[in-house]
Design a protein around this motif. Structure first.
Motif, PDB file in Angstrom:
ATOM      1  N   THR A 131       6.665  16.545  12.440  1.00 15.68           N
ATOM      2  CA  THR A 131       6.312  17.197  13.698  1.00 15.68           C
ATOM      3  C   THR A 131       4.856  16.928  14.052  1.00 15.68           C
ATOM      4  O   THR A 131       3.966  17.021  13.219  1.00 15.68           O
ATOM      5  N   ASP A 132       4.603  16.568  15.327  1.00 12.49           N
ATOM      6  CA  ASP A 132       3.230  16.347  15.797  1.00 12.49           C
ATOM      7  C   ASP A 132       2.531  17.687  15.967  1.00 12.49           C
ATOM      8  O   ASP A 132       3.020  18.570  16.679  1.00 12.49           O
ATOM      9  N   VAL A 133       1.376  17.830  15.315  1.00  9.54           N
ATOM     10  CA  VAL A 133       0.651  19.099  15.343  1.00  9.54           C
ATOM     11  C   VAL A 133      -0.827  18.865  15.648  1.00  9.54           C
ATOM     12  O   VAL A 133      -1.324  17.744  15.602  1.00  9.54           O
ATOM     13  N   ARG A 134      -1.505  19.956  15.952  1.00 13.36           N
ATOM     14  CA  ARG A 134      -2.955  19.929  16.164  1.00 13.36           C
ATOM     15  C   ARG A 134      -3.649  20.359  14.874  1.00 13.36           C
ATOM     16  O   ARG A 134      -3.042  21.012  14.025  1.00 13.36           O
ATOM     17  N   CYS A 135      -4.914  20.051  14.772  1.00 10.26           N
ATOM     18  CA  CYS A 135      -5.703  20.530  13.644  1.00 10.26           C
ATOM     19  C   CYS A 135      -5.801  22.052  13.733  1.00 10.26           C
ATOM     20  O   CYS A 135      -6.041  22.610  14.804  1.00 10.26           O
ATOM     21  N   CYS A 136      -5.617  22.718  12.595  1.00 11.88           N
ATOM     22  CA  CYS A 136      -5.669  24.184  12.579  1.00 11.88           C
ATOM     23  C   CYS A 136      -7.082  24.704  12.810  1.00 11.88           C
ATOM     24  O   CYS A 136      -7.277  25.904  13.045  1.00 11.88           O
ATOM     25  N   MET A 169       1.461  25.510  -0.692  1.00  7.81           N
ATOM     26  CA  MET A 169       2.171  24.884   0.430  1.00  7.81           C
ATOM     27  C   MET A 169       1.808  25.615   1.716  1.00  7.81           C
ATOM     28  O   MET A 169       1.829  26.834   1.770  1.00  7.81           O
ATOM     29  N   GLN A 170       1.468  24.849   2.749  1.00 11.59           N
ATOM     30  CA  GLN A 170       1.027  25.432   4.010  1.00 11.59           C
ATOM     31  C   GLN A 170       2.187  25.558   4.990  1.00 11.59           C
ATOM     32  O   GLN A 170       3.006  24.655   5.114  1.00 11.59           O
ATOM     33  N   ARG A 171       2.255  26.687   5.681  1.00  9.10           N
ATOM     34  CA  ARG A 171       3.311  26.900   6.672  1.00  9.10           C
ATOM     35  C   ARG A 171       2.842  26.399   8.029  1.00  9.10           C
ATOM     36  O   ARG A 171       1.701  26.601   8.432  1.00  9.10           O
ATOM     37  N   LEU A 172       3.743  25.745   8.748  1.00 11.69           N
ATOM     38  CA  LEU A 172       3.460  25.286  10.100  1.00 11.69           C
ATOM     39  C   LEU A 172       3.588  26.445  11.076  1.00 11.69           C
ATOM     40  O   LEU A 172       4.554  27.197  11.041  1.00 11.69           O
ATOM     41  N   SER A 173       2.589  26.573  11.951  1.00 17.61           N
ATOM     42  CA  SER A 173       2.616  27.603  12.986  1.00 17.61           C
ATOM     43  C   SER A 173       3.084  26.994  14.299  1.00 17.61           C
ATOM     44  O   SER A 173       2.711  25.867  14.641  1.00 17.61           O
ATOM     45  N   ARG A 197      -1.791  16.511   8.031  1.00 19.42           N
ATOM     46  CA  ARG A 197      -2.882  17.414   8.429  1.00 19.42           C
ATOM     47  C   ARG A 197      -3.718  17.872   7.240  1.00 19.42           C
ATOM     48  O   ARG A 197      -4.925  18.025   7.358  1.00 19.42           O
ATOM     49  N   ARG A 198      -3.081  18.105   6.089  1.00 23.90           N
ATOM     50  CA  ARG A 198      -3.841  18.555   4.926  1.00 23.90           C
ATOM     51  C   ARG A 198      -4.900  17.529   4.540  1.00 23.90           C
ATOM     52  O   ARG A 198      -6.044  17.879   4.241  1.00 23.90           O
ATOM     53  N   GLY A 199      -4.528  16.237   4.568  1.00 21.45           N
ATOM     54  CA  GLY A 199      -5.492  15.187   4.262  1.00 21.45           C
ATOM     55  C   GLY A 199      -6.625  15.154   5.272  1.00 21.45           C
ATOM     56  O   GLY A 199      -7.791  14.959   4.918  1.00 21.45           O
TER      57      GLY A 199
END
Length: 205
Positions: free
Chosen positions: A79-84, A1-5, A96-98
Motif C-alpha cells: 500500500t502507498d503511504v505517507r511518512c508518519c 511490528m508497526q500498524r498502518l494507519s 517506510r520503516r527503512g
C-alpha cells in the motif's frame, strides 16, 4: 511490528477488506482459522484465549489452528503511504520503516539537534575538567609540603585522565554530529528528487 494507519494511506478508497472486525483498525499480522475469518493475530489470540471460538461464526478453534494470511499481509505492505512524520515522503508501507530509520529529514533533524545538545554538554564537561586540572596544577605549584604534593600529583594525574576521557567523548560526539549532518543533507536531496518526479508525473496526467 508497526500498524498502518488509514490516515497515512495516499489514496484511501475502501479499507474494509483490510480492517479487523475486532479492533476496527487495519490488520496487524493478519491470521485466519479453519473458518477462514480474518483478524489481527493479537486480537484473535485474545479472543480464543477468552472463549475458544471464532468471534464471528462461533466455530471452536485453538490458537494453534491460526495461520498467517500472506496475501493480506503482502497487500498491506504494498500500500502507498505517507511518512508518519509528515516529511513529504511517499512509498510502500513495507519501505517506510527503512525511510524513517535512515532518510527521514524530520527524524534526522531531531537526531541532529540531540547530537548537538549532547556535544554541548560534553563541551561543558570538558571545560569543567580543564578548570579542575588548572586548579590542581596551581595548588601543586603553590604547595611545598612533600606528602601533600604527592597527593596533589595523584589528583592531577586523575584529573588529566578524566580530561582525556572527556576529550575523547567530545571527539566522538563531533563525529556523530558530522554523520547526522551528512545523512540529513542526503535525505533532503532525495526528498527534493522525489518531489520533482511527483510534479513531473502530475503534469503528465
Amino acid at each position: 511490528m508497526q500498524r498502518l494507519s488509514e490516515a497515512d494511506i495516499v489514496n484511501v478508497t475502501d479499507v474494509d477488506h483490510i480492517t479487523c472486525g475486532i479492533c476496527a483498525q487495519i490488520y496487524l499480522d493478519p491470521v485466519f482459522g479453519p473458518c477462514q475469518h480474518v483478524y489481527c493475530r493479537e486480537c484473535m489470540v485474545a479472543a480464543l484465549e477468552a472463549q475458544g471460538k471464532c468471534p464471528e461464526c462461533r466455530v471452536d478453534m485453538a490458537v494453534e489452528d491460526l495461520q498467517a494470511h500472506r496475501f493480506l499481509s503482502n497487500l498491506i505492505d504494498k500500500t502507498d503511504v505517507r511518512c508518519c512524520h509528515k516529511c513529504g515522503w511517499q512509498g510502500r508501507f513495507d519501505q517506510r520503516r527503512g525511510h524513517v530509520d535512515e532518510n527521514c529529514p524530520v527524524v534526522l533533524q531531531r537526531q541532529l539537534a540531540e547530537a548537538k545538545e549532547a556535544a554541548q554538554r560534553m563541551q561543558h564537561e570538558l571545560a569543567e575538567a580543564r578548570e579542575t586540572e588548572e586548579k590542581l596544577r596551581k595548588e601543586l605549584a603553590d604547595n611545598q609540603d612533600v606528602a601533600l604534593r604527592k597527593e596533589k600529583e595523584a589528583e592531577l594525574q586523575q584529573a588529566e585522565q578524566e580530561l582525556q576521557y572527556e576529550k575523547a567523548k567530545v571527539a566522538e560526539a563531533e563525529k556523530g554530529l558530522e554523520r547526522e549532518s551528512t545523512k540529513l543533507a542526503e535525505a533532503e536531496q532525495e526528498l527534493q528528487r522525489r518531489k520533482a518526479k511527483l510534479a513531473e508525473a502530475e503534469q503528465g496526467l
